[in-house]
Every structure is written in C-alpha cells, then in structure tokens.
Design a protein around this motif. Sequence first.
Motif, PDB file in Angstrom:
ATOM      1  N   ALA A   3      48.144 -24.527-109.449  1.00 25.62           N
ATOM      2  CA  ALA A   3      48.777 -24.017-110.573  1.00 25.62           C
ATOM      3  C   ALA A   3      48.941 -22.704-110.817  1.00 25.62           C
ATOM      4  O   ALA A   3      49.744 -21.926-111.030  1.00 25.62           O
ATOM      5  CB  ALA A   3      48.335 -24.701-111.803  1.00 25.62           C
ATOM      6  N   PHE A   4      47.627 -22.038-110.179  1.00 31.61           N
ATOM      7  CA  PHE A   4      47.434 -20.555-110.323  1.00 31.61           C
ATOM      8  C   PHE A   4      48.497 -20.022-109.310  1.00 31.61           C
ATOM      9  O   PHE A   4      49.105 -18.738-109.589  1.00 31.61           O
ATOM     10  CB  PHE A   4      46.224 -20.283-110.037  1.00 31.61           C
ATOM     11  N   ASN A   5      48.529 -20.478-108.090  1.00 31.07           N
ATOM     12  CA  ASN A   5      49.402 -20.086-107.140  1.00 31.07           C
ATOM     13  C   ASN A   5      50.892 -19.977-107.685  1.00 31.07           C
ATOM     14  O   ASN A   5      51.491 -19.114-107.091  1.00 31.07           O
ATOM     15  CB  ASN A   5      49.121 -20.941-105.731  1.00 31.07           C
ATOM     16  N   ASN A   6      51.068 -21.137-108.142  1.00 28.67           N
ATOM     17  CA  ASN A   6      52.712 -21.208-108.683  1.00 28.67           C
ATOM     18  C   ASN A   6      52.991 -20.050-109.701  1.00 28.67           C
ATOM     19  O   ASN A   6      54.158 -19.474-109.622  1.00 28.67           O
ATOM     20  CB  ASN A   6      52.985 -22.764-109.106  1.00 28.67           C
ATOM     21  N   PHE A   7      51.889 -19.809-110.507  1.00 24.09           N
ATOM     22  CA  PHE A   7      51.942 -18.808-111.736  1.00 24.09           C
ATOM     23  C   PHE A   7      52.265 -17.409-111.035  1.00 24.09           C
ATOM     24  O   PHE A   7      53.056 -16.639-111.258  1.00 24.09           O
ATOM     25  CB  PHE A   7      50.555 -18.785-112.495  1.00 24.09           C
ATOM     26  N   VAL A   8      51.343 -16.971-110.009  1.00 24.63           N
ATOM     27  CA  VAL A   8      51.236 -15.825-109.115  1.00 24.63           C
ATOM     28  C   VAL A   8      52.673 -15.613-108.272  1.00 24.63           C
ATOM     29  O   VAL A   8      53.176 -14.906-108.323  1.00 24.63           O
ATOM     30  CB  VAL A   8      50.208 -15.551-108.138  1.00 24.63           C
ATOM     31  N   THR A   9      53.294 -16.958-107.921  1.00 17.22           N
ATOM     32  CA  THR A   9      54.477 -16.828-107.202  1.00 17.22           C
ATOM     33  C   THR A   9      55.688 -16.412-108.104  1.00 17.22           C
ATOM     34  O   THR A   9      56.441 -15.612-107.752  1.00 17.22           O
ATOM     35  CB  THR A   9      54.743 -18.286-106.736  1.00 17.22           C
ATOM     36  N   ALA A  10      55.710 -16.971-109.356  1.00 18.32           N
ATOM     37  CA  ALA A  10      56.608 -16.761-110.550  1.00 18.32           C
ATOM     38  C   ALA A  10      56.382 -15.055-110.927  1.00 18.32           C
ATOM     39  O   ALA A  10      57.354 -14.637-110.730  1.00 18.32           O
ATOM     40  CB  ALA A  10      56.232 -17.541-111.613  1.00 18.32           C
ATOM     41  N   ILE A  11      55.292 -14.629-110.956  1.00 16.91           N
ATOM     42  CA  ILE A  11      55.114 -13.212-111.095  1.00 16.91           C
ATOM     43  C   ILE A  11      55.868 -12.200-110.179  1.00 16.91           C
ATOM     44  O   ILE A  11      56.457 -11.301-110.375  1.00 16.91           O
ATOM     45  CB  ILE A  11      53.638 -12.864-111.580  1.00 16.91           C
ATOM     46  N   GLY A 158      43.332  -7.754 -99.770  1.00 16.32           N
ATOM     47  CA  GLY A 158      44.334  -8.912 -99.440  1.00 16.32           C
ATOM     48  C   GLY A 158      45.282  -8.612 -98.528  1.00 16.32           C
ATOM     49  O   GLY A 158      45.042  -8.940 -97.334  1.00 16.32           O
ATOM     50  N   ILE A 159      46.112  -7.761 -98.698  1.00 16.56           N
ATOM     51  CA  ILE A 159      47.343  -7.426 -97.704  1.00 16.56           C
ATOM     52  C   ILE A 159      46.713  -6.553 -96.719  1.00 16.56           C
ATOM     53  O   ILE A 159      47.078  -6.659 -95.628  1.00 16.56           O
ATOM     54  CB  ILE A 159      48.282  -6.422 -98.572  1.00 16.56           C
ATOM     55  N   GLY A 160      45.757  -5.781 -96.686  1.00 18.91           N
ATOM     56  CA  GLY A 160      45.192  -4.921 -95.532  1.00 18.91           C
ATOM     57  C   GLY A 160      43.875  -5.259 -94.838  1.00 18.91           C
ATOM     58  O   GLY A 160      43.536  -4.883 -94.112  1.00 18.91           O
ATOM     59  N   ASN A 161      43.365  -6.609 -95.427  1.00 20.60           N
ATOM     60  CA  ASN A 161      42.127  -7.226 -94.791  1.00 20.60           C
ATOM     61  C   ASN A 161      42.084  -8.532 -94.267  1.00 20.60           C
ATOM     62  O   ASN A 161      42.526  -8.934 -93.151  1.00 20.60           O
ATOM     63  CB  ASN A 161      41.079  -6.816 -95.622  1.00 20.60           C
ATOM     64  N   MET A 162      42.041  -9.521 -95.347  1.00 18.40           N
ATOM     65  CA  MET A 162      42.075 -10.822 -95.081  1.00 18.40           C
ATOM     66  C   MET A 162      43.420 -11.524 -94.637  1.00 18.40           C
ATOM     67  O   MET A 162      42.937 -12.309 -93.609  1.00 18.40           O
ATOM     68  CB  MET A 162      41.847 -11.579 -96.625  1.00 18.40           C
ATOM     69  N   THR A 163      44.303 -11.046 -94.818  1.00 16.81           N
ATOM     70  CA  THR A 163      45.706 -11.600 -94.446  1.00 16.81           C
ATOM     71  C   THR A 163      45.832 -11.150 -92.812  1.00 16.81           C
ATOM     72  O   THR A 163      46.404 -11.816 -92.189  1.00 16.81           O
ATOM     73  CB  THR A 163      46.992 -11.233 -95.030  1.00 16.81           C
ATOM     74  N   VAL A 407      46.040 -15.530-101.660  1.00 13.72           N
ATOM     75  CA  VAL A 407      45.855 -14.313-101.360  1.00 13.72           C
ATOM     76  C   VAL A 407      46.800 -13.340-101.121  1.00 13.72           C
ATOM     77  O   VAL A 407      46.929 -12.147-101.533  1.00 13.72           O
ATOM     78  CB  VAL A 407      44.571 -14.104-100.359  1.00 13.72           C
ATOM     79  N   TRP A 408      47.763 -14.279-100.142  1.00 13.31           N
ATOM     80  CA  TRP A 408      49.090 -13.310 -99.942  1.00 13.31           C
ATOM     81  C   TRP A 408      49.918 -13.246-101.276  1.00 13.31           C
ATOM     82  O   TRP A 408      50.334 -11.696-101.293  1.00 13.31           O
ATOM     83  CB  TRP A 408      49.810 -14.172 -99.004  1.00 13.31           C
ATOM     84  N   ASN A 409      49.951 -13.972-101.965  1.00 17.05           N
ATOM     85  CA  ASN A 409      50.573 -13.725-103.189  1.00 17.05           C
ATOM     86  C   ASN A 409      50.112 -12.945-104.241  1.00 17.05           C
ATOM     87  O   ASN A 409      50.907 -12.084-104.678  1.00 17.05           O
ATOM     88  CB  ASN A 409      51.036 -15.217-103.932  1.00 17.05           C
ATOM     89  N   VAL A 410      48.717 -12.678-104.263  1.00 14.05           N
ATOM     90  CA  VAL A 410      48.062 -11.865-105.254  1.00 14.05           C
ATOM     91  C   VAL A 410      48.270 -10.466-104.733  1.00 14.05           C
ATOM     92  O   VAL A 410      48.484  -9.476-105.447  1.00 14.05           O
ATOM     93  CB  VAL A 410      46.797 -12.344-105.407  1.00 14.05           C
ATOM     94  N   ALA A 411      48.156 -10.384-103.598  1.00 21.24           N
ATOM     95  CA  ALA A 411      48.148  -9.061-102.635  1.00 21.24           C
ATOM     96  C   ALA A 411      49.654  -8.717-102.772  1.00 21.24           C
ATOM     97  O   ALA A 411      49.931  -7.269-103.051  1.00 21.24           O
ATOM     98  CB  ALA A 411      47.795  -9.126-101.054  1.00 21.24           C
ATOM     99  N   ASP A 412      50.828  -9.327-102.704  1.00 23.18           N
ATOM    100  CA  ASP A 412      51.991  -8.885-102.968  1.00 23.18           C
ATOM    101  C   ASP A 412      52.465  -8.477-104.533  1.00 23.18           C
ATOM    102  O   ASP A 412      52.849  -7.343-104.636  1.00 23.18           O
ATOM    103  CB  ASP A 412      53.034 -10.184-102.795  1.00 23.18           C
TER     104      ASP A 412
END
Length: 464
Positions: A3-11, A158-163, A407-412
Amino acid sequence: MEAFNNFVTAINGVVWGPIMLVLLIGTHVILSIRTKCIQRKTFTGVKLSVTPDKEASGDIGGFAALATALAATIGTGNIVGVATAVGTGGPGAVFWMWFTGLLGMATKYGEGLLAVKYRVKAKDGSYIGGPMYALERGLGQKWLGVMFAIFTGVACFGIGNMTQGNSIAESVNGTFGIPKVVTGVVLMVVTGLVILGGVKSISKVCEKLIPLMAGLYILGCVVILFVNAAYVPAAFSTIIKGAFNPQAVGGGFVGATVVMCIRAGVSRGLFTNESGLGSAPIVDACAATRNPSRQALIAMSGVFWDTIVVCLLTGLVLVSAILKDPVGMEGLVGANLTAGAFNAIPVVGPAVLTFGLITFAWSTILGWSYYGERAWVYLVGVKSIKPFRIAWTVVVLVGCVAALDVVWNVADTLNACMAFPNMVALLGLSGVIASETNKYVWDKDAEWGGLMKWMDDEAPQVDK
C-alpha cells in the motif's frame, strides 16, 4: 508495504508529471537564452577540462571535479534508461533524450557557475558549495537551502547507493553466479577504502575510472555499430521520424503517441544527465578555478559526454539491433534489450556490457557519497562526516541483498523534491548567471577570452 509503495508511486506520478517536465525544460530554455546560447562554447569547456589551472584556488582540479560529477551522472540510466525510453516511447525517444541534453547544458552551466560564485571556505580550508549555498547567500532563502540539503541527504542513500549496489549484485549474480552477499561485502570494503579519504580520494579514483569505463563502453558501441553498419543509416532515419511521428515507424517497434515519445525521452534524459537536479554543483564548488564561468563550462561539458555522446550511441546500438533482428529482439525490455543488442559481439559484447553496468553503478556510489556528505555538513556540520561515511559503506551491503522497489520510488520522489528548490535558485539568480557569463565569456570573445580573469570576490570563511 504494498500500500505504501502504491502511495509513493502515485506521488511520483505527480512530482515527475507534466509540471516538473515543463519547469525543467522551461529552465533549460530560459538559461539558454540568458547565456546567449552558452552551448556554443561546448568544445571550449572540453578543452578547459583537460587544461590544468595550477594557480587557481580549490581542493581538486577542474577535470577531477568533472570526473567526480560524471561518476555520479553516468550510471545505469545510460544503459538501462535508454532502453526503457525506447521500449516506452519508441525509437524517437532517443532524439528527445538528445535534445533535452542539448538544452540542459545551459542549466548545468548555470548550476556550476552559481556553485563557484557562492561557495564558502570551511575552517579546515576546504571549499564547500552547491544549491543550498546559492539559495542562502544569493537569494537569502536559507530555509530552501535547508530543504534541498535534507532531500539530498536522504535521497542519496536510495538513488546513489542502494539501487546502484543492487544493480551490481544482480549483474554479477546473473553473469558469474556469485552470491549477492559476497558481492555486497566486497563492494562495501572497496567503497569504504575510497570514500574514507574524502573528495580528494574519490576524485583520484574517478579520474582514472571514468575515462576507462566510458572509453570501453563507447568502443563497444562503435564496434556494434560497425557490425550493424548496413542498418545505421536506417536507425538515424527511424529515430528522427519516430520523434515526430512514432505511429509511422513500424518495424516491430512499440506503438506510441507523440506525447508518450516526448515524455519518455525527456524524462529519461533528465534522469541520466541530472541537469536541474542540483547534485553535480556540490562537487563543482570545490574545483580549482579562477572564476565561476571557467568551471561552469567544464561542468557543462559533462552533459555533452553523458547524453550527447553516450546516450546517443546507446540509442543507435539499440535501434540498429532491432532493425537488424526484429524477431530476436521482440519482447525484450530494459537491461535485457541492451543485452540483446550487445550480443552482436560474441563473448566480448556481454562482457563489455557487464563491465559497463558494474563500473557505471559503482562510480555513481562514489560520486553520490560526496553529495550526501556535503548535504549533511550543511545541516549539522563536520561532525557528521565520519558517521555518514560509515553508514554509507554499510548501506552498500544492504542494497546488494535487499528488494528495492519501494526504495527506487522513494528516491525518485526525493530527487524531484531536490529539483524544485534548485530551480528556484537558477531562475531567481538567472540575472547573476547572465552577468557573470557576459563578464567572463562574451565580453572578450576570443578562444579563452575573459576565462583567464580572476574572480573579484573570495569565498568567505564559515564555521563548519
């Protein structure tokens, strides 16, 4: 979590939607106009990047700063991102990536100029700068500088490390069968050994790594284009036609509208060259340069290499490979599409691609470590440096073994949040960018012109 991932995707759909694309392209156009099309000085910037200025003040050389910025910029987006754009918007998306990079050079120039113009000197004598200092010292909007630093300080993990670590672990596991945890431990150790030495250590590695990794990848692309030589003219034609009439392209390519084509190319282009994001100026600020425009031109040349050269070559390789073997390439997306194209060189092709994915991703980890470190120094001071570097190395391991959709979505989302205050600085200080450019570039329009002048004001000392 779903649900959280869907929320971030919407943002993400909102923050990276039409408003963001219009703002970024608008900023590119405005700065192109205000700098009198600074893109005309691209090859001067390239020449300056390999011309040491030993008398200038700074922590690292201009080329070292460029290499470090390119380390963070040239990443999996140059390989997977181009394939994603072609898969979503058709071959014409390559044209819009290239066009976005061409316009974005003016924005990257403006970012570099403001970084040097408003940089400060820390108590230890090192130079620090970036959008947060331009917002604070140039516009008097420290709160926006703080917001930019917060977004950068969190997004970097996120974008510069984990991914990036995850991309390396996946690639090594898929190619050589090495367990992800083993890759993670090795990557954690070598990353820690480099970043614990700070920007000078990072830049020394990047100065050697960037020419090697980019050179091998470009060579691989050139060889593939030679193998596909009979289809290269058609690939150029398909890219140009597809940019304005994707429905008419056919030939096994995805069906797309003009809007889909433009959006895919522009969004992927912005993602890969980071013009407008505000990240690269953080390292430009510590470069040894005699005036803001000199380093700004060097910074601008980074977009030339990243998008105008590397992304265009990747696009031509992909489109020519699809034209050559539409049945064999059908259904392939993302990294698999690029892998299919590199199979044109038996044995060596996949190895070059794997090497490119690994080195591009690792260089991004190194470059973004400095961005995140400087953001936290701005927020809480130098006491944050050691804890940040330790946390950064540990998170590399976590990224290699974890599932990272969220992580990808939050970093974006956080990347978009970085871009907004940075564009406030660029547009609000566009008059400063224009006047400094007139002073150092256009007033004496010779080969070096005013670029050999010294800047009038020195960076002030701060208690950091």
